[in-house]
Design an enzyme around this catalytic site. Structure first.
Site, short mmCIF file in Angstrom:
data_model
loop_
_atom_site.label_atom_id
_atom_site.label_comp_id
_atom_site.label_asym_id
_atom_site.label_seq_id
_atom_site.Cartn_x
_atom_site.Cartn_y
_atom_site.Cartn_z
N GLU A 128 0.83 -1.19 0.00
CA GLU A 128 0.00 0.00 0.00
C GLU A 128 0.88 1.26 0.00
O GLU A 128 1.86 1.35 0.75
CB GLU A 128 -0.90 0.00 1.24
CG GLU A 128 -1.79 1.22 1.37
CD GLU A 128 -2.58 1.25 2.67
OE1 GLU A 128 -3.62 1.92 2.71
OE2 GLU A 128 -2.15 0.60 3.65
N LYS A 150 -10.08 1.12 -1.83
CA LYS A 150 -10.12 0.81 -0.40
C LYS A 150 -11.44 1.29 0.19
O LYS A 150 -11.86 2.43 0.00
CB LYS A 150 -8.94 1.48 0.31
CG LYS A 150 -8.79 1.13 1.78
CD LYS A 150 -7.52 1.76 2.37
CE LYS A 150 -7.33 1.37 3.83
NZ LYS A 150 -6.08 1.93 4.40
N CYS A 197 -5.12 -3.14 3.41
CA CYS A 197 -4.76 -2.87 4.80
C CYS A 197 -5.94 -2.97 5.77
O CYS A 197 -6.40 -4.06 6.09
CB CYS A 197 -4.07 -1.51 4.87
SG CYS A 197 -3.08 -1.26 6.37
#
Length: 506
Positions: free
Chosen positions: A262, A337, A371
């Site tokens: 990321e 995300k 994440c």
């Protein structure tokens, strides 16, 4: 402009593209290209064995083959004999060997690993047809330069030992072919090889005598993780140079996927140090389109699917964190995300995405979450319900506490969803970049927990806080067996009569 690469069966309509490619591929053998009627006859006889590679829908190379009963010919034969003097009446559907009679790629399209794709497809065909292996006669076109001082055997040994480079034989060695014999007068018209050829063989380790069904397909997927070192780079070009280094290295190991972390491109934020944090991350977003295009190019040229980590992107004045799946056929998809940490909201004003879906690849169905996303079990479960086999998790964590949240949750996702999970993060320091000064990571490939998998549930992991790559194979067939015969079957035993997880349409 990005390229789209595809492998498909050759058709008679491809002849004129093919003629141009062959004429240019063999400049030392002018006039020896295939005739149109000969090619049509071969396609009609054995269509599955005639394989074309296209770039942007243009045929730029091919691999031609027939099936033979090799015992009828043995190791002493010529090209004319094995092809029935170009009638191909030697083709035998009940034969035991796939005989390669041609492979070439247009010279303008070399260096893209297109020939390797043709060879890999031919190997897969051999396995599917349950044949003993592949045999072909190989030219040694550089031999004419050494004929006065080396015998053919000495020349082959020096090519094998990498003392001499031969464009044909060196490639054959790199594709696991062995030289069975030196043939004389195999192609008398081949003056560059002085009439000599190598009899090459590739063994099908899955071959089963007397099997009459197609039972084999690729199940093993090789994953390469990049544990990226945060450091100052010499601008965009310096960062891209390091990206290409890792893609090249992972590709050299025959990997199917390479995964970056990321926001791995954060070092470029140094350029925007004079701005506040929100403006700096938007400055970084200006590089995203260029980075995406480079990744698309690398995916094709290095023949590997790339999970690009993630990069900030501005869409309609809103800031998002987006990962791209760049497939090795030149196509790409993106994932935004969904769950944004409080720090990302407060410092950058980042927004979350709204789409939850799996992606089709040439190695099965995959999912991507970024994440913090992996700490929400519902999201990977929705992907598992769509058939996900491998979940990729690019992450960025500054402390070991933060890393452990990602690691432990990723391990749980592998177990509860009966899938593989690959996590890739960054290490090192960026003292001159606000909000990016520290990183901690131990990238890993995680597995379900049952007898067919490692007891620890870890297929492979990196040394903590060290720049390196991790490469490991995962077997998709084991997932199918786990779903059906596992000690516990979490996907099957869900109490759907009591609860369910569904996506709300926004």
């Amino acid at each position: 402009m990005s390229e789209t690469v595809a492998i498909r069966q050759l058709t008679a309509e491809d002849y004129f593209d093919l003629k141009e490619s062959m004429r240019l591929a063999y400049p030392d053998m002018q006039g020896s290209y295939w005739g149109e009627e000969t090619l049509k006859r071969l396609i009609k006889l054995f269509p599955e064995g005639q394989i074309a590679v296209t770039v942007n829908d243009k045929v730029v190379g091919c691999a031609l083959s027939i099936i033979v009963d090799y015992g009828k010919f043995g190791d002493e034969h010529t090209y004319e004999q094995i092809t029935g003097y170009y009638t191909f009446n030697t083709h035998d559907t009940k034969g035991d060997t796939l005989y390669g009679i041609e492979v070439f790629v247009h010279p303008d399209y070399r260096g893209r690993r297109l020939a390797r794709r043709l060879y890999d497809t031919r190997k897969s065909l051999c396995e599917q047809l349950n044949l003993r292996g592949i045999v072909s006669g190989g030219r040694i076109p550089k031999y004419e330069k050494y004929a006065a001082s080396l015998t053919p055997r000495e020349y082959i040994e020096k090519v094998r030992d990498k003392e001499i480079y031969d464009p044909t034989l060196t490639f054959q060695f790199s594709n696991d072919f062995t030289v069975k014999k030196i043939l004389r007068n195999y192609l008398p018209s081949d003056e560059a090889s002085k009439g000599f050829a190598t009899l090459l063989q590739w063994y099908n380790i899955y071959y089963e005598k007397d099997a009459d069904t197609i039972r084999y397909s690729k199940s093993t997927v090789r994953i390469g993780l990049v544990q990226w070192q945060m450091r100052a780079y010499d601008g965009f070009d310096g960062l891209i140079q390091q990206v290409e280094y890792f893609v090249d290295a992972v590709s050299d190991y025959g990997s199917d996927f390479v995964v970056f972390p990321e926001l791995f491109n954060a070092p470029l934020m140094i350029e925007f140090n004079q701005l506040d944090q929100a403006a700096a991350i938007r400055g970084l977003a200006k590089y995203t389109e260029r980075l995406k295009n480079e990744f698309i190019r690398f995916a094709v040229s290095y023949n590997v699917n790339i999970i690009t980590g993630s990069m900030p992107t501005v869409i309609d004045e809103q800031l998002y964190n987006i990962s791209y799946l760049c497939r090795r056929d030149g196509t790409y998809d993106s994932y935004t995300k969904i769950h944004i940490t409080p720090n990302e909201v407060n410092a950058w004003g980042m927004k979350g995405g709204n789409e939850v879906r799996v992606f089709d690849t040439d190695c099965g169905k995959i999912g991507i979450v970024i994440c913090y996303d992996v700490e929400f079990p519902e999201l990977p479960r929705l992907l598992a319900q769509q058939g996900m086999q491998i979940l990729f998790v690019p992450f960025l964590t500054d402390t070991q506490n933060g890393y452990n949240r990602v690691r432990f949750c990723a391990q749980a996702r592998a177990i509860e969803n009966e899938c593989y999970v690959a996590i890739a993060g960054s290490v090192g320091n960026l003292p001159r970049v606000n909000n990016m000064d520290l990183q901690y990571a131990q990238s890993a490939i995680l597995t379900p927990s049952d007898f067919a998998f490692p007891v620890t549930g870890v297929k492979a992991d990196a040394t903590p806080n060290t720049e390196m790559i991790v490469i490991a194979d995962v077997d998709l067939v084991l997932l199918k067996e786990l779903h059906a015969y596992g000690s516990v079957q979490t996907m099957k035993d869900i109490r759907r009569d009591l609860y369910e997880i569904v996506i709300k349409q926004k």
